[in-house]
Scaffold this motif. Structure first.
Motif, PDB file in Angstrom:
ATOM      1  N   TYR A   5      -0.158   5.534  -7.553  1.00 25.26           N
ATOM      2  CA  TYR A   5      -0.349   5.207  -6.144  1.00 25.26           C
ATOM      3  C   TYR A   5      -1.612   5.838  -5.600  1.00 25.26           C
ATOM      4  CZ  TYR A   5       4.413   3.485  -6.184  1.00 25.26           C
ATOM      5  OH  TYR A   5       5.545   2.760  -6.467  1.00 25.26           O
ATOM      6  N   CYS A   6      -2.124   5.243  -4.547  1.00 21.05           N
ATOM      7  CA  CYS A   6      -3.246   5.810  -3.816  1.00 21.05           C
ATOM      8  C   CYS A   6      -2.884   7.225  -3.359  1.00 21.05           C
ATOM      9  CB  CYS A   6      -3.538   4.915  -2.608  1.00 21.05           C
ATOM     10  SG  CYS A   6      -4.760   5.582  -1.473  1.00 21.05           S
ATOM     11  N   VAL A   7      -3.832   8.150  -3.388  1.00 21.02           N
ATOM     12  CA  VAL A   7      -3.521   9.521  -2.974  1.00 21.02           C
ATOM     13  C   VAL A   7      -3.339   9.624  -1.456  1.00 21.02           C
ATOM     14  CG1 VAL A   7      -4.634  10.657  -4.935  1.00 21.02           C
ATOM     15  CG2 VAL A   7      -5.985  10.153  -2.890  1.00 21.02           C
ATOM     16  N   ARG A   8      -3.821   8.625  -0.734  1.00 18.91           N
ATOM     17  CA  ARG A   8      -3.691   8.697   0.730  1.00 18.91           C
ATOM     18  C   ARG A   8      -2.544   7.850   1.277  1.00 18.91           C
ATOM     19  NH1 ARG A   8      -9.815   8.240   2.981  1.00 18.91           N
ATOM     20  NH2 ARG A   8     -10.658  10.075   1.898  1.00 18.91           N
ATOM     21  N   CYS A   9      -2.460   6.595   0.818  1.00 16.73           N
ATOM     22  CA  CYS A   9      -1.400   5.725   1.330  1.00 16.73           C
ATOM     23  C   CYS A   9      -0.401   5.457   0.206  1.00 16.73           C
ATOM     24  CB  CYS A   9      -1.990   4.431   1.889  1.00 16.73           C
ATOM     25  SG  CYS A   9      -2.573   3.272   0.630  1.00 16.73           S
ATOM     26  N   MET A  10       0.424   4.454   0.346  1.00 17.21           N
ATOM     27  CA  MET A  10       1.457   4.186  -0.650  1.00 17.21           C
ATOM     28  C   MET A  10       1.225   2.894  -1.427  1.00 17.21           C
ATOM     29  SD  MET A  10       3.575   6.598  -1.145  1.00 17.21           S
ATOM     30  CE  MET A  10       4.758   5.654  -2.108  1.00 17.21           C
ATOM     31  N   VAL A  25      -8.566   7.046  -4.303  1.00 15.90           N
ATOM     32  CA  VAL A  25      -8.359   6.431  -2.983  1.00 15.90           C
ATOM     33  C   VAL A  25      -8.517   4.918  -3.123  1.00 15.90           C
ATOM     34  CG1 VAL A  25      -9.183   6.313  -0.593  1.00 15.90           C
ATOM     35  CG2 VAL A  25      -9.250   8.495  -1.841  1.00 15.90           C
ATOM     36  N   CYS A  26      -7.596   4.179  -2.507  1.00 18.46           N
ATOM     37  CA  CYS A  26      -7.624   2.720  -2.654  1.00 18.46           C
ATOM     38  C   CYS A  26      -8.655   2.086  -1.723  1.00 18.46           C
ATOM     39  CB  CYS A  26      -6.236   2.133  -2.404  1.00 18.46           C
ATOM     40  SG  CYS A  26      -5.805   1.943  -0.663  1.00 18.46           S
ATOM     41  N   ALA A  27      -8.994   0.829  -2.037  1.00 18.49           N
ATOM     42  CA  ALA A  27     -10.019   0.109  -1.270  1.00 18.49           C
ATOM     43  C   ALA A  27      -9.600  -0.117   0.185  1.00 18.49           C
ATOM     44  CB  ALA A  27     -10.329  -1.222  -1.938  1.00 18.49           C
ATOM     45  N   ALA A  28      -8.295  -0.260   0.431  1.00 20.00           N
ATOM     46  CA  ALA A  28      -7.843  -0.477   1.809  1.00 20.00           C
ATOM     47  C   ALA A  28      -8.090   0.788   2.640  1.00 20.00           C
ATOM     48  CB  ALA A  28      -6.369  -0.850   1.832  1.00 20.00           C
ATOM     49  N   CYS A  29      -7.822   1.950   2.049  1.00 20.77           N
ATOM     50  CA  CYS A  29      -8.073   3.219   2.757  1.00 20.77           C
ATOM     51  C   CYS A  29      -9.569   3.426   2.980  1.00 20.77           C
ATOM     52  CB  CYS A  29      -7.481   4.392   1.987  1.00 20.77           C
ATOM     53  SG  CYS A  29      -5.673   4.488   2.116  1.00 20.77           S
ATOM     54  N   ARG A  30     -10.370   3.099   1.968  1.00 19.86           N
ATOM     55  CA  ARG A  30     -11.827   3.246   2.122  1.00 19.86           C
ATOM     56  C   ARG A  30     -12.356   2.277   3.183  1.00 19.86           C
ATOM     57  NH1 ARG A  30     -13.017   8.181   0.610  1.00 19.86           N
ATOM     58  NH2 ARG A  30     -12.815   8.517  -1.630  1.00 19.86           N
ATOM     59  N   VAL A 303       0.085   4.948   7.826  1.00 20.83           N
ATOM     60  CA  VAL A 303      -0.435   6.204   7.248  1.00 20.83           C
ATOM     61  C   VAL A 303      -1.941   6.290   7.479  1.00 20.83           C
ATOM     62  CG1 VAL A 303      -0.868   7.450   5.080  1.00 20.83           C
ATOM     63  CG2 VAL A 303       1.384   6.443   5.505  1.00 20.83           C
ATOM     64  N   ARG A 304      -2.631   5.179   7.205  1.00 22.79           N
ATOM     65  CA  ARG A 304      -4.093   5.151   7.393  1.00 22.79           C
ATOM     66  C   ARG A 304      -4.490   5.496   8.820  1.00 22.79           C
ATOM     67  NH1 ARG A 304      -3.973  -0.146   4.780  1.00 22.79           N
ATOM     68  NH2 ARG A 304      -3.311   0.773   2.826  1.00 22.79           N
ATOM     69  N   ARG A 305      -3.651   5.077   9.761  1.00 24.15           N
ATOM     70  CA  ARG A 305      -3.956   5.302  11.173  1.00 24.15           C
ATOM     71  C   ARG A 305      -3.386   6.617  11.689  1.00 24.15           C
ATOM     72  NH1 ARG A 305      -4.380   0.260   9.758  1.00 24.15           N
ATOM     73  NH2 ARG A 305      -5.665  -1.206  10.926  1.00 24.15           N
TER      74      ARG A 305
HETATM   75 ZN   LIG Z   1      -4.748   3.854   0.125  1.00 24.50          ZN
END
Ligand SMILES: [Zn+2]
Length: 385
Positions: A5-10, A25-30, A303-305
């Motif tokens: 999983y992405c380290v920031r989101c799920m 880190v996933c592309a959506a978080c970036r 989570v991102r927000r």
């Molecule tokens: Zn992510």
């Protein structure tokens, strides 16, 4: 097989087209992070410049087409256009199994004060396509996901209104290849890559399934020469205005948009995916194929927000993601399946055919472990990269 999983989101690495960088880190978080560097005031000016170029000064037509499902996002799109003094023709490609609340929300959009047209593709053909989509590529919503992109473009050509204002760029919002996340326009190439075709092309259907080509017209993109003659240009509003589903829901609700009032099955909110009873089946198949469902997408957005911690998101996902879709918005599965000629047992067989068994607990003989409610058990939920 354990997902990572992405380290920031799920979001897991099984999500198609989702890229992870060396930090995990996933592309959506970036893509979300990159929004902070955007000069939104300049983007808004840029948007208005484009709209001015397309504005209809003859008073014979509309300034743009706004595709509206009736959801929170399309309600927000219409409100925004009206606030900016832009005159839209709103076009609804109806969902495959429209709910009462979905219908009420379309009615609400009209009453914001816009011209609106509904296009309902032939239901007999559509039900065939629902079934073919489910059996061939594991996606009951195949015709809907194609039609929501092709029908507004057809309207643009038909009514000679070149500018189409789409909502979010799903590749930016939910993660996709780099070039796609920053794309501001939606064209045939974007549609073919990300428009939900899943490798099953409309032209193949005529040949392999014996559906007359003419019956498939609503699902085909207009001809290149027509697009050029009209000068069809599609923009993603989310690339010009900061996009947030929950904010859109609040703004939409203040203008009469209705939610279901209860958290939707398999999701974690009550304000989205409430216009089609088949969505529960669509989302369940995503879980079977890739090991994540709608709750993962939504929790990750929060989570991102900064509205949920990653741990809170994980608990919600464990509780809500990927449950067998016995009901959706309260409608029983058997009733949802009846129009497409499937029984629950046949449905479960199709489910099994599309299940990536390496993601779930199995018995010694390789068959899937199910609890008393028919739910599968995912092997693991949290292995950050
Ligand atoms: Zn992510």
């Amino acid at each position: 097989m354990l997902l990572t999983y992405c380290v920031r989101c799920m979001l897991p690495d099984s999500k198609p087209d989702l890229h992870f960088d060396t930090e995990g880190v996933c592309a959506a978080c970036r893509a979300y992070e990159n929004r902070k560097t955007v000069d939104w005031a300049a983007r808004r000016d840029e948007f208005m410049d484009i709209v001015e170029n397309y504005r209809d000064r003859s008073d014979q037509k509309w300034d743009c087409i706004v595709p509206v499902s009736g959801g929170k996002d399309s309600t927000f799109q219409v409100i925004t256009m009206l606030e900016l003094g832009v005159r839209p023709l709103c076009v609804t490609a109806t969902t495959c199994d429209l709910t009462d609340v979905g219908l009420a929300n379309i009615e609400n959009i009209r009453n914001l004060g816009v011209d609106h047209m509904t296009f309902s593709p032939n239901p007999v053909v559509r039900r065939k396509l629902n079934r073919i989509g489910l059996e061939e590529v594991g996606d009951i919503s195949w015709p809907e996901h194609v039609g929501i992109f092709t029908i507004p473009v057809r309207a643009a050509v038909q009514f000679d209104v070149p500018l189409i204002i789409w909502g979010e760029n799903s590749q930016n919002e939910y993660g996709g290849p780099d070039a796609a996340t920053t794309s501001r326009t939606l064209d045939r190439r974007w549609l073919e890559e990300f428009g939900g075709l899943l490798g099953m092309r409309v032209s193949d259907l005529a040949e392999t399934q014996g559906i007359p080509v003419g019956d498939l017209a609503p699902y085909t993109y207009p001809d290149g020469a027509d697009l050029e003659r009209v000068g069809v240009t599609g923009l993603f509003l989310g690339q010009f205005f900061p996009w947030d589903g929950m904010t859109n829901a609040l703004i939409a609700q203040a203008s009469g948009f209705r939610t279901t009032g209860a958290v939707v099955e398999g999701s974690m909110v009550d304000y989205e995916n409430i216009d089609n009873y088949q969505v529960g089946i669509h989302d369940y198949f995503k879980f079977l194929k890739f090991g994540f469902g709608r709750a993962t997408d939504i929790a990750s957005l929060h989570v991102r927000r900064g509205r949920l911690t990653r741990d809170q998101a994980l608990s919600i996902i464990r509780a809500r993601d990927g449950k067998f879709p016995w009901t959706y918005l309260g409608k029983p599965l058997a009733e949802i399946l009846r129009p497409i000629g499937l029984g629950v047992d046949e449905f479960i067989e199709i489910c099994d055919r599309f299940t990536n068994t390496s993601l779930f607990e199995t018995k010694r003989d390789g068959s899937l472990v199910r609890d008393r409610d028919g739910n599968l058990t995912k092997l693991s939920y949290d292995n950050p990269r």
